[in-house]
Write a protein that holds these residues in place. Structure first.
Motif, PDB file in Angstrom:
ATOM      1  N   PRO A  16       0.793  -1.238   0.000  1.00  0.00           N
ATOM      2  CA  PRO A  16       0.000   0.000   0.000  1.00  0.00           C
ATOM      3  C   PRO A  16       0.827   1.291   0.000  1.00  0.00           C
ATOM      4  O   PRO A  16       0.385   2.302  -0.521  1.00  0.00           O
ATOM      5  N   ASP A  17       2.040   1.254   0.564  1.00  0.00           N
ATOM      6  CA  ASP A  17       2.848   2.479   0.584  1.00  0.00           C
ATOM      7  C   ASP A  17       3.652   2.662  -0.712  1.00  0.00           C
ATOM      8  O   ASP A  17       4.401   3.618  -0.841  1.00  0.00           O
ATOM      9  N   GLY A  18       3.507   1.741  -1.683  1.00  0.00           N
ATOM     10  CA  GLY A  18       4.138   1.918  -2.989  1.00  0.00           C
ATOM     11  C   GLY A  18       5.463   1.197  -3.179  1.00  0.00           C
ATOM     12  O   GLY A  18       6.015   1.201  -4.265  1.00  0.00           O
ATOM     13  N   THR A  19       5.985   0.545  -2.135  1.00  0.00           N
ATOM     14  CA  THR A  19       7.251  -0.179  -2.288  1.00  0.00           C
ATOM     15  C   THR A  19       6.969  -1.591  -2.815  1.00  0.00           C
ATOM     16  O   THR A  19       5.910  -2.140  -2.558  1.00  0.00           O
ATOM     17  N   PRO A  20       7.901  -2.201  -3.565  1.00  0.00           N
ATOM     18  CA  PRO A  20       7.688  -3.563  -4.060  1.00  0.00           C
ATOM     19  C   PRO A  20       7.567  -4.555  -2.909  1.00  0.00           C
ATOM     20  O   PRO A  20       8.102  -4.333  -1.814  1.00  0.00           O
ATOM     21  N   ASP A  21       6.856  -5.626  -3.148  1.00  0.00           N
ATOM     22  CA  ASP A  21       6.667  -6.676  -2.145  1.00  0.00           C
ATOM     23  C   ASP A  21       8.029  -7.325  -1.872  1.00  0.00           C
ATOM     24  O   ASP A  21       8.663  -7.842  -2.785  1.00  0.00           O
TER      25      ASP A  21
END
Length: 46
Positions: A16-21
């Protein structure tokens, strides 16, 4: 007879914060694009 279609892999999901999993791995050539992800290195067979 029905035609079988393969499932295409999509882009890596982002949190949700935009960083890759971070559970995913990245191959060494693509490591500069995704510095957070762990490298995926195949081990040679015995």
């Amino acid at each position: 007879m029905e035609k079988v279609q393969a499932i295409k892999p999509g882009p890596k999901p982002k949190t949700p914060d935009g960083t890759p999993d971070e559970r995913r791995r990245v191959t060494p050539p693509n490591q500069p694009k995704h510095p957070i992800l762990k490298p995926h290195i195949h081990k040679p067979k015995d």
